[in-house]
Motif scaffolding. Structure first.
Motif, PDB file in Angstrom:
ATOM      1  N   GLU A 293      56.280  46.779  52.570  1.00 47.31           N
ATOM      2  CA  GLU A 293      57.488  46.188  52.005  1.00 47.31           C
ATOM      3  C   GLU A 293      57.175  45.161  50.931  1.00 47.31           C
ATOM      4  N   ASN A 294      56.062  44.429  51.073  1.00 45.76           N
ATOM      5  CA  ASN A 294      55.743  43.421  50.059  1.00 45.76           C
ATOM      6  C   ASN A 294      55.231  44.031  48.757  1.00 45.76           C
ATOM      7  N   GLN A 295      55.027  45.361  48.735  1.00 45.97           N
ATOM      8  CA  GLN A 295      54.646  46.045  47.496  1.00 45.97           C
ATOM      9  C   GLN A 295      55.841  46.706  46.817  1.00 45.97           C
ATOM     10  N   ALA A 296      57.000  46.594  47.451  1.00 46.62           N
ATOM     11  CA  ALA A 296      58.199  47.158  46.838  1.00 46.62           C
ATOM     12  C   ALA A 296      58.571  46.356  45.599  1.00 46.62           C
ATOM     13  N   GLY A 297      59.227  47.011  44.661  1.00 42.15           N
ATOM     14  CA  GLY A 297      59.641  46.329  43.443  1.00 42.15           C
ATOM     15  C   GLY A 297      59.560  47.241  42.237  1.00 42.15           C
ATOM     16  N   GLY A 298      59.660  46.641  41.061  1.00 39.15           N
ATOM     17  CA  GLY A 298      59.668  47.416  39.829  1.00 39.15           C
ATOM     18  C   GLY A 298      58.270  47.621  39.276  1.00 39.15           C
ATOM     19  N   TYR A 299      57.921  48.873  39.022  1.00 45.08           N
ATOM     20  CA  TYR A 299      56.638  49.229  38.429  1.00 45.08           C
ATOM     21  C   TYR A 299      56.888  49.754  37.009  1.00 45.08           C
ATOM     22  N   VAL A 300      56.101  49.265  36.073  1.00 41.19           N
ATOM     23  CA  VAL A 300      56.290  49.602  34.659  1.00 41.19           C
ATOM     24  C   VAL A 300      55.040  50.304  34.134  1.00 41.19           C
ATOM     25  N   CYS A 301      55.276  51.420  33.455  1.00 37.43           N
ATOM     26  CA  CYS A 301      54.194  52.132  32.753  1.00 37.43           C
ATOM     27  C   CYS A 301      54.471  52.034  31.257  1.00 37.43           C
ATOM     28  N   GLN A 302      53.468  51.616  30.502  1.00 33.35           N
ATOM     29  CA  GLN A 302      53.600  51.537  29.050  1.00 33.35           C
ATOM     30  C   GLN A 302      52.462  52.314  28.398  1.00 33.35           C
ATOM     31  N   TRP A 303      52.794  52.949  27.259  1.00 33.00           N
ATOM     32  CA  TRP A 303      51.705  53.618  26.547  1.00 33.00           C
ATOM     33  C   TRP A 303      51.137  52.706  25.475  1.00 33.00           C
ATOM     34  N   VAL A 304      49.859  52.902  25.206  1.00 30.72           N
ATOM     35  CA  VAL A 304      49.124  52.117  24.221  1.00 30.72           C
ATOM     36  C   VAL A 304      48.345  53.108  23.369  1.00 30.72           C
ATOM     37  N   GLN A 305      48.596  53.096  22.052  1.00 33.71           N
ATOM     38  CA  GLN A 305      47.955  54.097  21.200  1.00 33.71           C
ATOM     39  C   GLN A 305      47.520  53.483  19.885  1.00 33.71           C
ATOM     40  N   HIS A 306      46.357  53.901  19.397  1.00 32.18           N
ATOM     41  CA  HIS A 306      45.800  53.410  18.143  1.00 32.18           C
ATOM     42  C   HIS A 306      45.836  54.550  17.132  1.00 32.18           C
ATOM     43  N   LEU A 307      46.579  54.369  16.031  1.00 34.83           N
ATOM     44  CA  LEU A 307      46.761  55.465  15.089  1.00 34.83           C
ATOM     45  C   LEU A 307      46.145  55.217  13.726  1.00 34.83           C
ATOM     46  N   TRP A 308      46.314  54.042  13.150  1.00 28.29           N
ATOM     47  CA  TRP A 308      45.937  53.847  11.754  1.00 28.29           C
ATOM     48  C   TRP A 308      44.884  52.752  11.621  1.00 28.29           C
TER      49      TRP A 308
ATOM     50  N   PRO B  58      57.959  51.090  27.321  1.00 26.67           N
ATOM     51  CA  PRO B  58      57.806  51.134  28.774  1.00 26.67           C
ATOM     52  C   PRO B  58      58.613  52.233  29.436  1.00 26.67           C
ATOM     53  N   GLY B  59      58.106  52.661  30.586  1.00 23.88           N
ATOM     54  CA  GLY B  59      58.874  53.435  31.538  1.00 23.88           C
ATOM     55  C   GLY B  59      58.797  52.694  32.859  1.00 23.88           C
ATOM     56  N   SER B  60      59.806  52.758  33.680  1.00 30.30           N
ATOM     57  CA  SER B  60      59.789  51.942  34.891  1.00 30.30           C
ATOM     58  C   SER B  60      60.378  52.704  36.060  1.00 30.30           C
ATOM     59  N   ILE B  61      60.020  52.255  37.264  1.00 25.30           N
ATOM     60  CA  ILE B  61      60.561  52.819  38.492  1.00 25.30           C
ATOM     61  C   ILE B  61      60.641  51.703  39.516  1.00 25.30           C
ATOM     62  N   GLU B  62      61.662  51.740  40.343  1.00 30.67           N
ATOM     63  CA  GLU B  62      61.857  50.735  41.395  1.00 30.67           C
ATOM     64  C   GLU B  62      61.495  51.375  42.726  1.00 30.67           C
ATOM     65  N   LEU B  63      60.443  50.862  43.362  1.00 33.07           N
ATOM     66  CA  LEU B  63      60.030  51.372  44.664  1.00 33.07           C
ATOM     67  C   LEU B  63      60.657  50.514  45.756  1.00 33.07           C
ATOM     68  N   VAL B  64      61.232  51.175  46.744  1.00 32.79           N
ATOM     69  CA  VAL B  64      61.927  50.484  47.835  1.00 32.79           C
ATOM     70  C   VAL B  64      61.290  50.888  49.150  1.00 32.79           C
ATOM     71  N   ALA B  65      60.996  49.889  49.985  1.00 32.93           N
ATOM     72  CA  ALA B  65      60.471  50.161  51.321  1.00 32.93           C
ATOM     73  C   ALA B  65      61.626  50.235  52.308  1.00 32.93           C
ATOM     74  N   PRO B  66      61.552  51.113  53.311  1.00 29.56           N
ATOM     75  CA  PRO B  66      62.651  51.217  54.284  1.00 29.56           C
ATOM     76  C   PRO B  66      62.746  49.953  55.135  1.00 29.56           C
ATOM     77  N   LYS B  67      63.970  49.590  55.493  1.00 27.78           N
ATOM     78  CA  LYS B  67      64.176  48.421  56.345  1.00 27.78           C
ATOM     79  C   LYS B  67      63.934  48.793  57.793  1.00 27.78           C
ATOM     80  N   SER B  68      63.367  47.840  58.527  1.00 27.78           N
ATOM     81  CA  SER B  68      63.097  48.089  59.944  1.00 27.78           C
ATOM     82  C   SER B  68      64.404  48.107  60.717  1.00 27.78           C
ATOM     83  N   SER B  69      64.514  49.029  61.667  1.00 28.76           N
ATOM     84  CA  SER B  69      65.747  49.118  62.459  1.00 28.76           C
ATOM     85  C   SER B  69      65.727  48.116  63.596  1.00 28.76           C
TER      86      SER B  69
END
Length: 335
Positions: A277-292, A324-335
């Motif tokens: 659960e403490n790893q839940a949250g928003g994860y961001v992926c960004q690309w990095v490219q060298h062209l010129w 960026p691209g992002s995703i929100e990971l959610v951990a299930p709550k304990s019953s």
């Protein structure tokens, strides 16, 4: 070779104030003239008598004369300036040409003359042979929607059909793709990403065909906004989660992963071990490219990061683009 008789020459000198002209059809004894083989050209009949016949390589001018043939009741022949040693006159003003080569391609003209009559005809001969491999101009990287492509098919063959192939398949022309200079030049304007691939030109005739070596066109495009897969947002605890980041682009960009503005890893894949659960949250992926080969830093789209974080890689030589691209990971709550 034989010379005509004096009596025959006197007969040829008889002139008339009015000359009747005839068209003389010419026939070749085979459908194709093949390099290294022979052909025989014969002259169709005309409703009159002729006493002298001339064969020319091209127009009926003296410097292009192959042979003059004297017809019955005369006899004999005299070779002209265009004689190569491979031409032999035959019956009824026929002409045999041995050991054909590419230089024998062209128009052959025959004339016949007699008292008050003149006939002329011509026939086009295309000598087909084993074609040499054509050459193509080399190319470099192109930028999508910005650059145009010029490819040139270089060949010394005079009579050949030229076609183009992309990845081994025939290339069709369209408003963006034009062929010019007898199809020797291919122009693509503007170049798009699906124009990338291996290009060849092909020269052909009914006897043979040859393709050039391939020339590769590479088109720089993107990167588009990265997409993270899988996109499941709810995961069980104590499992390993593997996220993949992909942006449509050429060349393939590098990727950086972040969570809460903290750098996690580089590469297209992120592994989160023993997810909790403490790893839940928003994860961001960004690309990095060298062209010129210049130092520029750019930020495209919203990002939790400051562009200054990427100045280091940019100074190694290239434009640095970040999206960026992002995703929100959610951990299930304990019953």
């Amino acid at each position: 070779q034989n010379e005509p008789t004096l009596a025959g020459l006197r007969l040829l000198l008889i002139a008339s104030t009015q000359v009747v002209k005839y068209h003389l059809p010419i026939f070749m004894d085979r459908s194709n003239a093949i390099e290294g083989q022979r052909i025989n050209l014969t002259v169709g009949a005309a409703p009159t008598s002729f006493f002298i016949c001339n064969w020319y390589r091209g127009s009926d001018s003296q410097e292009k004369l192959i042979v003059t043939v004297y017809l019955p009741p005369l006899s004999g022949y005299v070779f002209g300036p265009a004689y190569t040693g491979r031409e032999t006159p035959g019956p009824n003003c026929s002409l045999r040409i041995e050991n054909l080569n590419q230089d024998d391609s062209g128009t052959y003209t025959v004339t016949k003359d007699g008292p008050s009559v003149h006939g002329t005809g011509n026939h086009s001969v295309e000598v087909l042979g084993l074609l040499p491999k054509p050459n193509m101009s080399t190319v470099q990287l192109f930028r999508e929607n910005m650059d145009l492509v010029h490819l040139k098919c270089e060949t010394t063959v005079k009579f050949a059909n030229i076609s183009w192939l992309q990845n081994g398949k025939p290339l069709s022309s369209c408003p963006r793709i034009q062929l010019s200079n007898n199809k020797q030049t291919l122009t693509i304007q503007p170049v798009l990403r699906h124009d990338a691939g291996a290009y060849q030109c092909q020269i052909s005739n009914p006897f043979s065909a040859q393709r050039s070596d391939t020339t590769t066109i590479s088109v720089i495009y993107g990167p588009e906004k990265p997409v993270i897969r899988p996109n499941d947002v709810c995961n069980e605890e104590h499992i390993n989660i593997i996220l993949f980041c992909k942006a449509d682009a050429y060349p393939e960009p590098q990727y950086a992963w972040f969570r809460d503005n903290v750098e996690l890893d580089y590469g297209p894949k992120l592994i989160i071990e023993d997810f909790s659960e403490n790893q839940a949250g928003g994860y961001v992926c960004q690309w990095v490219q060298h062209l010129w080969p210049i130092v520029t830093v750019g930020l495209v789209g919203p990002s939790p990061l400051s562009p200054s974080l990427f100045v280091g890689p940019a100074t190694r030589g290239g434009i640095l683009l970040v999206r960026p691209g992002s995703i929100e990971l959610v951990a299930p709550k304990s019953s």
